[in-house]
Design a protein around this motif. Structure first.
Motif, PDB file in Angstrom:
ATOM      1  N   LEU A 198     -55.207  52.472  28.516  1.00  0.00           N
ATOM      2  CA  LEU A 198     -56.008  52.217  28.118  1.00  0.00           C
ATOM      3  C   LEU A 198     -54.430  51.489  26.880  1.00  0.00           C
ATOM      4  N   LYS A 199     -53.855  52.550  26.458  1.00  0.00           N
ATOM      5  CA  LYS A 199     -52.344  52.263  25.430  1.00  0.00           C
ATOM      6  C   LYS A 199     -52.163  50.802  26.078  1.00  0.00           C
ATOM      7  N   VAL A 200     -51.471  50.525  27.560  1.00  0.00           N
ATOM      8  CA  VAL A 200     -51.211  49.614  28.578  1.00  0.00           C
ATOM      9  C   VAL A 200     -51.933  48.532  28.416  1.00  0.00           C
ATOM     10  N   LEU A 201     -53.418  48.592  28.090  1.00  0.00           N
ATOM     11  CA  LEU A 201     -54.332  47.140  28.311  1.00  0.00           C
ATOM     12  C   LEU A 201     -53.778  46.511  25.583  1.00  0.00           C
ATOM     13  N   VAL A 225     -59.495  41.902  29.018  1.00  0.00           N
ATOM     14  CA  VAL A 225     -59.779  43.329  28.590  1.00  0.00           C
ATOM     15  C   VAL A 225     -60.663  43.400  29.253  1.00  0.00           C
ATOM     16  N   ALA A 226     -61.638  42.525  29.378  1.00  0.00           N
ATOM     17  CA  ALA A 226     -62.948  42.918  29.797  1.00  0.00           C
ATOM     18  C   ALA A 226     -62.847  43.456  31.480  1.00  0.00           C
ATOM     19  N   VAL A 227     -61.882  42.669  31.750  1.00  0.00           N
ATOM     20  CA  VAL A 227     -61.934  42.925  33.569  1.00  0.00           C
ATOM     21  C   VAL A 227     -61.255  43.938  33.712  1.00  0.00           C
ATOM     22  N   GLU A 232     -54.760  24.577  19.884  1.00  0.00           N
ATOM     23  CA  GLU A 232     -55.998  24.706  20.879  1.00  0.00           C
ATOM     24  C   GLU A 232     -55.618  25.557  21.937  1.00  0.00           C
ATOM     25  N   PHE A 233     -54.324  25.500  22.493  1.00  0.00           N
ATOM     26  CA  PHE A 233     -53.689  26.413  23.492  1.00  0.00           C
ATOM     27  C   PHE A 233     -53.392  28.136  23.245  1.00  0.00           C
ATOM     28  N   ALA A 234     -53.542  28.077  21.551  1.00  0.00           N
ATOM     29  CA  ALA A 234     -53.768  29.804  21.054  1.00  0.00           C
ATOM     30  C   ALA A 234     -55.983  30.699  21.326  1.00  0.00           C
ATOM     31  N   LEU A 235     -56.454  29.088  21.266  1.00  0.00           N
ATOM     32  CA  LEU A 235     -57.942  29.650  21.060  1.00  0.00           C
ATOM     33  C   LEU A 235     -57.762  29.722  22.517  1.00  0.00           C
ATOM     34  N   PHE A 236     -57.620  29.011  23.453  1.00  0.00           N
ATOM     35  CA  PHE A 236     -57.868  29.335  25.210  1.00  0.00           C
ATOM     36  C   PHE A 236     -57.324  30.231  25.415  1.00  0.00           C
ATOM     37  N   SER A 237     -56.036  30.837  24.831  1.00  0.00           N
ATOM     38  CA  SER A 237     -55.287  32.150  25.506  1.00  0.00           C
ATOM     39  C   SER A 237     -56.531  33.767  24.809  1.00  0.00           C
ATOM     40  N   ILE A 238     -56.706  33.205  23.573  1.00  0.00           N
ATOM     41  CA  ILE A 238     -57.858  34.091  22.817  1.00  0.00           C
ATOM     42  C   ILE A 238     -59.203  34.542  23.944  1.00  0.00           C
ATOM     43  N   ALA A 239     -59.476  33.228  24.158  1.00  0.00           N
ATOM     44  CA  ALA A 239     -60.464  33.325  25.005  1.00  0.00           C
ATOM     45  C   ALA A 239     -59.907  34.334  26.621  1.00  0.00           C
ATOM     46  N   ILE A 240     -58.748  34.071  27.911  1.00  0.00           N
ATOM     47  CA  ILE A 240     -58.567  34.373  28.877  1.00  0.00           C
ATOM     48  C   ILE A 240     -57.967  35.963  28.236  1.00  0.00           C
ATOM     49  N   ALA A 241     -57.833  36.409  27.277  1.00  0.00           N
ATOM     50  CA  ALA A 241     -57.927  37.979  26.817  1.00  0.00           C
ATOM     51  C   ALA A 241     -58.496  38.555  26.625  1.00  0.00           C
ATOM     52  N   ALA A 242     -59.533  37.994  26.032  1.00  0.00           N
ATOM     53  CA  ALA A 242     -61.360  38.437  26.157  1.00  0.00           C
ATOM     54  C   ALA A 242     -61.794  39.027  27.826  1.00  0.00           C
ATOM     55  N   ALA A 243     -61.374  38.057  28.240  1.00  0.00           N
ATOM     56  CA  ALA A 243     -61.660  37.775  29.701  1.00  0.00           C
ATOM     57  C   ALA A 243     -60.725  39.468  30.384  1.00  0.00           C
ATOM     58  N   LEU A 257     -60.867  46.769  31.253  1.00  0.00           N
ATOM     59  CA  LEU A 257     -62.152  48.146  31.281  1.00  0.00           C
ATOM     60  C   LEU A 257     -62.670  48.331  32.342  1.00  0.00           C
ATOM     61  N   ALA A 258     -63.601  47.817  32.995  1.00  0.00           N
ATOM     62  CA  ALA A 258     -64.196  47.995  33.907  1.00  0.00           C
ATOM     63  C   ALA A 258     -62.971  48.358  34.974  1.00  0.00           C
ATOM     64  N   LEU A 259     -61.938  48.091  35.450  1.00  0.00           N
ATOM     65  CA  LEU A 259     -60.877  49.098  36.386  1.00  0.00           C
ATOM     66  C   LEU A 259     -60.819  50.521  36.095  1.00  0.00           C
ATOM     67  N   LEU A 260     -60.426  50.253  34.882  1.00  0.00           N
ATOM     68  CA  LEU A 260     -60.093  51.664  34.269  1.00  0.00           C
ATOM     69  C   LEU A 260     -61.413  52.565  34.290  1.00  0.00           C
ATOM     70  N   ILE A 261     -62.327  52.344  34.113  1.00  0.00           N
ATOM     71  CA  ILE A 261     -63.992  53.520  33.814  1.00  0.00           C
ATOM     72  C   ILE A 261     -63.978  53.545  35.275  1.00  0.00           C
ATOM     73  N   MET A 262     -64.309  52.732  36.281  1.00  0.00           N
ATOM     74  CA  MET A 262     -63.779  52.929  37.375  1.00  0.00           C
ATOM     75  C   MET A 262     -63.702  53.809  38.317  1.00  0.00           C
ATOM     76  N   LEU A 263     -61.616  53.948  38.081  1.00  0.00           N
ATOM     77  CA  LEU A 263     -60.873  55.034  38.090  1.00  0.00           C
ATOM     78  C   LEU A 263     -61.214  55.637  37.511  1.00  0.00           C
ATOM     79  N   PHE A 264     -61.855  56.270  36.244  1.00  0.00           N
ATOM     80  CA  PHE A 264     -61.708  57.167  35.992  1.00  0.00           C
ATOM     81  C   PHE A 264     -63.039  57.853  36.349  1.00  0.00           C
ATOM     82  N   ARG A 265     -63.649  57.121  37.076  1.00  0.00           N
ATOM     83  CA  ARG A 265     -65.004  57.627  37.271  1.00  0.00           C
ATOM     84  C   ARG A 265     -64.780  58.334  38.951  1.00  0.00           C
ATOM     85  N   TYR A 266     -64.023  58.026  39.960  1.00  0.00           N
ATOM     86  CA  TYR A 266     -63.341  58.016  40.994  1.00  0.00           C
ATOM     87  C   TYR A 266     -62.376  59.329  40.778  1.00  0.00           C
ATOM     88  N   MET A 267     -61.540  59.167  39.850  1.00  0.00           N
ATOM     89  CA  MET A 267     -60.501  59.897  40.070  1.00  0.00           C
ATOM     90  C   MET A 267     -60.040  61.179  38.730  1.00  0.00           C
TER      91      MET A 267
END
Length: 103
Positions: free
Chosen positions: A34-37, A76-78, A63-74, A80-90
């Motif tokens: 989480l700290k790395v994210l 973070v979603a991916v 305009e590039f900054a807004l595009f970068s913010i949208a990519i950053a949101a995606a 966090l999903a990976l971290l939750i999956m790894l937390f469930r297994y490990m």
């Protein structure tokens, strides 16, 4: 236009450099996923500050900054999903304990 144009460009660049340094240091040192994210988000925000600071004449950088913010949101979603999956297994989010992808 706006009163923000009175702020010198160097101040934006100094702020961006400080944020970039904090984010890079956190990515290299931290072991918690989480700290790395969060540090990665700080890095992306420093790039957004640079884009917005250099777009004083036209809106292309903003305009590039807004595009970068949208990519950053995606990202973070991916992430966090990976971290939750790894937390469930490990049962940990310590990044040094993940050796699932090693041969």
């Amino acid at each position: 236009m706006g009163e923000w144009r009175m702020v010198p460009l160097e101040w934006f660049l100094i702020l961006s450099a400080i944020l970039f340094s904090i984010g890079a240091y956190g990515i290299m040192i931290e072991r918690n996923g989480l700290k790395v994210l969060m540090c990665l988000e700080i890095l992306l925000n420093s790039a957004n500050i640079n884009l917005a600071a250099f777009s004083r004449e036209n809106l292309m950088g903003q305009e590039f900054a807004l595009f970068s913010i949208a990519i950053a949101a995606a990202e973070v979603a991916v992430g966090l999903a990976l971290l939750i999956m790894l937390f469930r297994y490990m049962d940990t989010i310590d990044l040094e304990k993940f050796d699932l992808l090693r041969w």
